[in-house]
Design a protein around this motif. Structure first.
Motif, PDB file in Angstrom:
ATOM      1  N   ALA A  44     -17.223  13.684 -37.279  1.00  0.00           N
ATOM      2  CA  ALA A  44     -16.256  13.198 -38.264  1.00  0.00           C
ATOM      3  C   ALA A  44     -14.903  12.953 -37.601  1.00  0.00           C
ATOM      4  O   ALA A  44     -14.173  12.039 -37.992  1.00  0.00           O
ATOM      5  N   ASP A  45     -14.572  13.740 -36.569  1.00  0.00           N
ATOM      6  CA  ASP A  45     -13.322  13.519 -35.830  1.00  0.00           C
ATOM      7  C   ASP A  45     -13.324  12.135 -35.184  1.00  0.00           C
ATOM      8  O   ASP A  45     -12.330  11.393 -35.268  1.00  0.00           O
ATOM      9  N   GLN A  46     -14.430  11.766 -34.535  1.00  0.00           N
ATOM     10  CA  GLN A  46     -14.532  10.437 -33.917  1.00  0.00           C
ATOM     11  C   GLN A  46     -14.449   9.343 -34.980  1.00  0.00           C
ATOM     12  O   GLN A  46     -13.814   8.307 -34.761  1.00  0.00           O
ATOM     13  N   ALA A  47     -15.080   9.565 -36.108  1.00  0.00           N
ATOM     14  CA  ALA A  47     -15.033   8.582 -37.187  1.00  0.00           C
ATOM     15  C   ALA A  47     -13.608   8.403 -37.688  1.00  0.00           C
ATOM     16  O   ALA A  47     -13.162   7.280 -37.927  1.00  0.00           O
ATOM     17  N   PHE A  48     -12.882   9.497 -37.844  1.00  0.00           N
ATOM     18  CA  PHE A  48     -11.502   9.410 -38.320  1.00  0.00           C
ATOM     19  C   PHE A  48     -10.637   8.649 -37.322  1.00  0.00           C
ATOM     20  O   PHE A  48      -9.802   7.826 -37.717  1.00  0.00           O
ATOM     21  N   GLU A  49     -10.836   8.898 -36.027  1.00  0.00           N
ATOM     22  CA  GLU A  49     -10.099   8.146 -34.992  1.00  0.00           C
ATOM     23  C   GLU A  49     -10.425   6.662 -35.074  1.00  0.00           C
ATOM     24  O   GLU A  49      -9.543   5.815 -34.958  1.00  0.00           O
ATOM     25  N   PHE A  50     -11.693   6.343 -35.264  1.00  0.00           N
ATOM     26  CA  PHE A  50     -12.108   4.949 -35.389  1.00  0.00           C
ATOM     27  C   PHE A  50     -11.419   4.306 -36.592  1.00  0.00           C
ATOM     28  O   PHE A  50     -10.885   3.196 -36.501  1.00  0.00           O
ATOM     29  N   LEU A  51     -11.436   4.998 -37.719  1.00  0.00           N
ATOM     30  CA  LEU A  51     -10.825   4.459 -38.938  1.00  0.00           C
ATOM     31  C   LEU A  51      -9.328   4.248 -38.792  1.00  0.00           C
ATOM     32  O   LEU A  51      -8.765   3.357 -39.421  1.00  0.00           O
ATOM     33  N   ALA A  52      -8.680   5.057 -37.970  1.00  0.00           N
ATOM     34  CA  ALA A  52      -7.237   4.901 -37.755  1.00  0.00           C
ATOM     35  C   ALA A  52      -6.920   3.602 -37.008  1.00  0.00           C
ATOM     36  O   ALA A  52      -5.822   3.061 -37.143  1.00  0.00           O
ATOM     37  N   LYS A  53      -7.885   3.092 -36.257  1.00  0.00           N
ATOM     38  CA  LYS A  53      -7.657   1.906 -35.437  1.00  0.00           C
ATOM     39  C   LYS A  53      -8.257   0.632 -36.012  1.00  0.00           C
ATOM     40  O   LYS A  53      -7.895  -0.465 -35.598  1.00  0.00           O
ATOM     41  N   HIS A  54      -9.213   0.760 -36.917  1.00  0.00           N
ATOM     42  CA  HIS A  54      -9.943  -0.406 -37.415  1.00  0.00           C
ATOM     43  C   HIS A  54      -9.984  -0.398 -38.940  1.00  0.00           C
ATOM     44  O   HIS A  54     -10.332   0.609 -39.542  1.00  0.00           O
ATOM     45  N   SER A  55      -9.678  -1.543 -39.514  1.00  0.00           N
ATOM     46  CA  SER A  55      -9.600  -1.609 -40.974  1.00  0.00           C
ATOM     47  C   SER A  55     -10.742  -2.385 -41.605  1.00  0.00           C
ATOM     48  O   SER A  55     -10.806  -2.500 -42.818  1.00  0.00           O
ATOM     49  N   SER A  56     -11.648  -2.938 -40.818  1.00  0.00           N
ATOM     50  CA  SER A  56     -12.673  -3.810 -41.380  1.00  0.00           C
ATOM     51  C   SER A  56     -13.963  -3.116 -41.795  1.00  0.00           C
ATOM     52  O   SER A  56     -14.987  -3.745 -41.834  1.00  0.00           O
ATOM     53  N   LEU A  57     -13.888  -1.893 -42.128  1.00  0.00           N
ATOM     54  CA  LEU A  57     -15.074  -1.124 -42.491  1.00  0.00           C
ATOM     55  C   LEU A  57     -15.364  -1.245 -43.989  1.00  0.00           C
ATOM     56  O   LEU A  57     -14.448  -1.242 -44.802  1.00  0.00           O
ATOM     57  N   GLU A  58     -16.657  -1.334 -44.347  1.00  0.00           N
ATOM     58  CA  GLU A  58     -17.031  -1.393 -45.760  1.00  0.00           C
ATOM     59  C   GLU A  58     -17.858  -0.195 -46.207  1.00  0.00           C
ATOM     60  O   GLU A  58     -17.933   0.082 -47.399  1.00  0.00           O
ATOM     61  N   LEU A  59     -18.520   0.499 -45.256  1.00  0.00           N
ATOM     62  CA  LEU A  59     -19.382   1.619 -45.607  1.00  0.00           C
ATOM     63  C   LEU A  59     -19.199   2.746 -44.604  1.00  0.00           C
ATOM     64  O   LEU A  59     -19.196   2.505 -43.396  1.00  0.00           O
ATOM     65  N   LEU A  60     -19.045   3.955 -45.133  1.00  0.00           N
ATOM     66  CA  LEU A  60     -19.069   5.162 -44.319  1.00  0.00           C
ATOM     67  C   LEU A  60     -20.255   5.987 -44.787  1.00  0.00           C
ATOM     68  O   LEU A  60     -20.354   6.326 -45.954  1.00  0.00           O
ATOM     69  N   PHE A  61     -21.166   6.273 -43.859  1.00  0.00           N
ATOM     70  CA  PHE A  61     -22.342   7.095 -44.149  1.00  0.00           C
ATOM     71  C   PHE A  61     -22.253   8.284 -43.214  1.00  0.00           C
ATOM     72  O   PHE A  61     -22.399   8.135 -42.000  1.00  0.00           O
ATOM     73  N   THR A  62     -21.963   9.467 -43.752  1.00  0.00           N
ATOM     74  CA  THR A  62     -21.694  10.612 -42.896  1.00  0.00           C
ATOM     75  C   THR A  62     -22.517  11.837 -43.234  1.00  0.00           C
ATOM     76  O   THR A  62     -22.780  12.127 -44.397  1.00  0.00           O
TER      77      THR A  62
END
Length: 131
Positions: A44-62
């Protein structure tokens, strides 16, 4: 990948989080079959870092239980506040959510998952791409 690189994918983007490599691979394949371009990460830490840099996401499956500071519930709550347009699905074979764990906009499913279960949840909860 930068946001401009994602635009070239011509498919909505899903971020899949699971610390078990085989489960990550299987889940990513299921979600890819639903029409998403998939990026997989192990925490989840890596996912949060990714989300901080990229805004084009439509689905998070965690998954819920991942190594690091954040767990899947923490990540889902942060996404609901910062990026409420992202569809969030949380899965776990061990943890069950309490009302305080999940944002109202997220959906929980119990593991093990199947392609049919993921398909049904995405159809019901998200605005999935046409396959």
């Amino acid at each position: 990948m930068e946001n401009s690189e994602f635009a070239e994918l011509k498919r909505p983007i899903a971020l899949v989080v699971d610390d078990e490599p085989l489960i990550l691979m299987d889940t990513s394949g299921i979600i890819s079959d639903e029409g998403y371009a998939v990026i997989g990460v192990a925490s989840a830490d890596q996912a949060f870092e990714f989300l901080a840099k990229h805004s084009s996401l439509e689905l998070l499956f965690t998954d819920v239980q991942t190594p690091g500071f954040l767990n899947g519930f923490d990540l889902a709550r942060k996404v609901a506040v910062r990026r409420p347009h992202i569809c969030v699905v949380i899965a776990s074979g061990a943890a069950r959510p309490s009302p305080a764990d999940m944002p109202a906009s997220a959906r929980f499913i119990a593991k093990p998952i199947s392609a049919q279960l993921v398909h049904d949840v995405l159809q019901d909860h998200c605005n999935p791409p046409k396959r």
